[in-house]
Design a protein around this motif. Structure first.
Motif, mmCIF file in Angstrom:
data_model
loop_
_atom_site.group_PDB
_atom_site.id
_atom_site.type_symbol
_atom_site.label_atom_id
_atom_site.label_comp_id
_atom_site.label_asym_id
_atom_site.label_seq_id
_atom_site.Cartn_x
_atom_site.Cartn_y
_atom_site.Cartn_z
ATOM 1 N N PRO A 25 0.869 -0.726 -0.079
ATOM 2 C CA PRO A 25 -0.119 -0.035 -0.028
ATOM 3 C C PRO A 25 0.960 1.591 0.317
ATOM 4 O O PRO A 25 1.622 1.382 0.863
ATOM 5 N N SER A 26 0.670 2.188 -0.592
ATOM 6 C CA SER A 26 1.204 3.350 -0.506
ATOM 7 C C SER A 26 0.990 4.381 0.509
ATOM 8 O O SER A 26 -0.285 4.564 0.455
ATOM 9 N N LEU A 27 1.575 4.980 1.463
ATOM 10 C CA LEU A 27 1.394 5.823 2.645
ATOM 11 C C LEU A 27 1.860 7.419 2.282
ATOM 12 O O LEU A 27 1.952 8.620 3.106
ATOM 13 N N ALA A 28 2.623 7.167 0.774
ATOM 14 C CA ALA A 28 3.143 8.410 0.750
ATOM 15 C C ALA A 28 2.614 9.799 0.458
ATOM 16 O O ALA A 28 0.967 9.282 -0.313
ATOM 17 N N GLY A 29 2.584 10.862 0.797
ATOM 18 C CA GLY A 29 2.041 12.397 0.526
ATOM 19 C C GLY A 29 1.946 13.194 2.178
ATOM 20 O O GLY A 29 2.952 12.198 2.616
ATOM 21 N N THR A 30 1.587 13.826 2.191
ATOM 22 C CA THR A 30 1.844 15.073 3.419
ATOM 23 C C THR A 30 0.031 14.681 4.184
ATOM 24 O O THR A 30 -1.206 14.924 2.785
ATOM 25 N N PRO A 107 1.750 14.176 15.507
ATOM 26 C CA PRO A 107 2.384 15.588 15.319
ATOM 27 C C PRO A 107 0.516 15.869 14.059
ATOM 28 O O PRO A 107 0.091 14.912 13.923
ATOM 29 N N ALA A 108 0.863 17.351 14.181
ATOM 30 C CA ALA A 108 -0.532 18.194 13.107
ATOM 31 C C ALA A 108 -0.362 17.291 11.996
ATOM 32 O O ALA A 108 -1.394 16.977 11.060
ATOM 33 N N THR A 109 1.033 17.316 11.012
ATOM 34 C CA THR A 109 1.162 16.590 10.257
ATOM 35 C C THR A 109 1.999 15.670 10.215
ATOM 36 O O THR A 109 3.028 15.643 10.587
ATOM 37 N N LEU A 110 2.539 15.080 9.214
ATOM 38 C CA LEU A 110 2.802 13.465 8.661
ATOM 39 C C LEU A 110 3.406 14.266 6.771
ATOM 40 O O LEU A 110 2.281 13.742 6.750
ATOM 41 N N THR A 111 5.216 14.090 7.023
ATOM 42 C CA THR A 111 5.237 13.370 5.179
ATOM 43 C C THR A 111 5.726 12.974 5.155
ATOM 44 O O THR A 111 6.336 12.228 5.685
ATOM 45 N N ILE A 112 4.997 11.629 3.915
ATOM 46 C CA ILE A 112 5.480 9.969 4.167
ATOM 47 C C ILE A 112 6.667 9.871 2.690
ATOM 48 O O ILE A 112 6.057 10.318 1.919
ATOM 49 N N THR A 201 -6.026 12.554 7.459
ATOM 50 C CA THR A 201 -6.354 13.376 5.899
ATOM 51 C C THR A 201 -5.808 14.334 4.726
ATOM 52 O O THR A 201 -4.617 14.877 5.061
ATOM 53 N N ARG A 202 -5.632 13.426 3.330
ATOM 54 C CA ARG A 202 -4.246 14.134 3.291
ATOM 55 C C ARG A 202 -4.597 15.515 2.960
ATOM 56 O O ARG A 202 -5.419 16.207 2.198
ATOM 57 N N ALA A 203 -3.562 16.539 2.797
ATOM 58 C CA ALA A 203 -3.836 17.717 2.945
ATOM 59 C C ALA A 203 -3.322 18.803 1.320
ATOM 60 O O ALA A 203 -3.089 17.949 0.285
ATOM 61 N N PRO A 204 -4.220 20.002 1.034
ATOM 62 C CA PRO A 204 -4.441 20.074 0.167
ATOM 63 C C PRO A 204 -3.120 20.432 -0.405
ATOM 64 O O PRO A 204 -1.407 20.948 -0.564
ATOM 65 N N GLY A 205 -3.153 20.647 -1.704
ATOM 66 C CA GLY A 205 -1.559 20.841 -2.515
ATOM 67 C C GLY A 205 -1.701 19.909 -3.685
ATOM 68 O O GLY A 205 -2.743 18.828 -4.132
ATOM 69 N N PRO A 206 -0.557 19.699 -4.461
ATOM 70 C CA PRO A 206 -0.416 18.562 -5.453
ATOM 71 C C PRO A 206 0.214 17.066 -5.387
ATOM 72 O O PRO A 206 0.180 17.431 -4.383
ATOM 73 N N PRO A 208 1.867 13.690 -5.297
ATOM 74 C CA PRO A 208 3.294 13.514 -5.791
ATOM 75 C C PRO A 208 2.783 12.225 -7.292
ATOM 76 O O PRO A 208 1.847 11.818 -7.000
ATOM 77 N N ALA A 209 3.480 12.515 -8.024
ATOM 78 C CA ALA A 209 3.262 11.583 -8.989
ATOM 79 C C ALA A 209 3.540 9.915 -9.027
ATOM 80 O O ALA A 209 4.498 10.083 -8.530
ATOM 81 N N GLY A 210 3.028 9.033 -9.724
ATOM 82 C CA GLY A 210 3.380 8.014 -9.182
ATOM 83 C C GLY A 210 2.281 6.875 -10.345
ATOM 84 O O GLY A 210 1.734 7.052 -10.373
ATOM 85 N N ARG A 211 2.679 5.432 -9.608
ATOM 86 C CA ARG A 211 1.611 4.860 -10.745
ATOM 87 C C ARG A 211 -0.152 4.850 -10.204
ATOM 88 O O ARG A 211 -0.405 4.392 -10.543
ATOM 89 N N ASP A 212 -0.584 5.341 -8.647
ATOM 90 C CA ASP A 212 -1.586 6.406 -8.683
ATOM 91 C C ASP A 212 -1.239 7.882 -7.361
ATOM 92 O O ASP A 212 -0.507 8.123 -7.255
#
Length: 218
Positions: A25-30, A107-112, A201-206, A208-212
């Motif tokens: 599973p992809s966890l990447a994002g802010t 933390p208020a935000t996580l970047t993975i 929840t996913r933070a607003p903004g673009p 990341p590029a990738g398979r999904d």
């Protein structure tokens, strides 16, 4: 018919070899903490006290403290345990205090960011931590003391275990449901503990590029 079946099998086998094991599973994002749907008990800790999740979470609609149907290794019967006190060194005490502080104030935000062999999790107030699922051990640096961690992929989640001190571990389970990241945290004392759930929840903004929508580096 047999020839067509043979060709299909060969194509499937070739795809498996080329692609390797099934993707995790992809966890990447802010991700931004959704406090309204997260459990945030101020008194969660290791030990034998009742954690009182129902009255003191300050959440709404978070559900029961058991998380994924028992991942926590125990229910509210924690106070019924009878075990010897944990003997801790000065470093053990620092490690426990710092990890519990993080647990009580997520933390208020996580970047993975995520690759095929590693997952890096960064919070605003600390150094990024990189975990290599399936490796024997990683060492993470807290404020002034190191801590040993191990990580592994389950069928649908990333499980990270912090070796806090003798007979005590802190387990985090990260899973993904669309644009929601669920983080389940369990402080385990002699294998028993109560799970609390945090929702991001996913933070607003673009994205990341990738398979999904969540693949690759943020």
């Amino acid at each position: 018919m047999q020839r067509a079946l043979l060709v299909s099998c060969l194509v499937a086998a070739a795809g498996l070899v080329a692609g390797g094991a099934p993707a995790h599973p992809s966890l990447a994002g802010t991700w931004t903490l959704d406090r309204a749907h997260s459990q945030l008990p101020a008194d969660i800790t290791f030990g034998l006290q009742e954690l009182g999740l129902g009255a003191n979470t300050g959440d709404s609609g978070a559900g029961g403290g058991g998380g994924r149907g028992g991942r926590g290794g125990g229910g509210r019967g924690v106070s019924g345990l009878s075990v010897a006190p944990v003997r801790e060194s000065e470093d053990d005490a620092k490690r426990r205090e710092q990890l519990i502080a993080e647990l009580r104030q997520p933390p208020a935000t996580l970047t993975i960011s995520q690759t095929g062999t590693a997952v890096t999790i960064a919070a605003p107030d600390g150094a990024p931590r990189t975990f290599r699922p399936g490796s024997r051990e990683d060492i993470q640096q807290l404020k002034d003391v190191p801590v040993s961690t191990t990580a592994r992929w389950t069928a649908d989640a990333l499980e990270i275990t912090y070796a806090v001190e003798q007979s005590r571990t802190l387990r985090y389970v990260y899973s993904r449901a669309g644009d929601t990241l669920v983080v389940e945290a369990t402080p385990l004392d002699h294998g028993k503990g109560e799970t609390v759930k945090r929702v991001y929840t996913r933070a607003p903004g673009p994205r990341p590029a990738g398979r999904d929508a969540g693949a690759g580096l943020p």
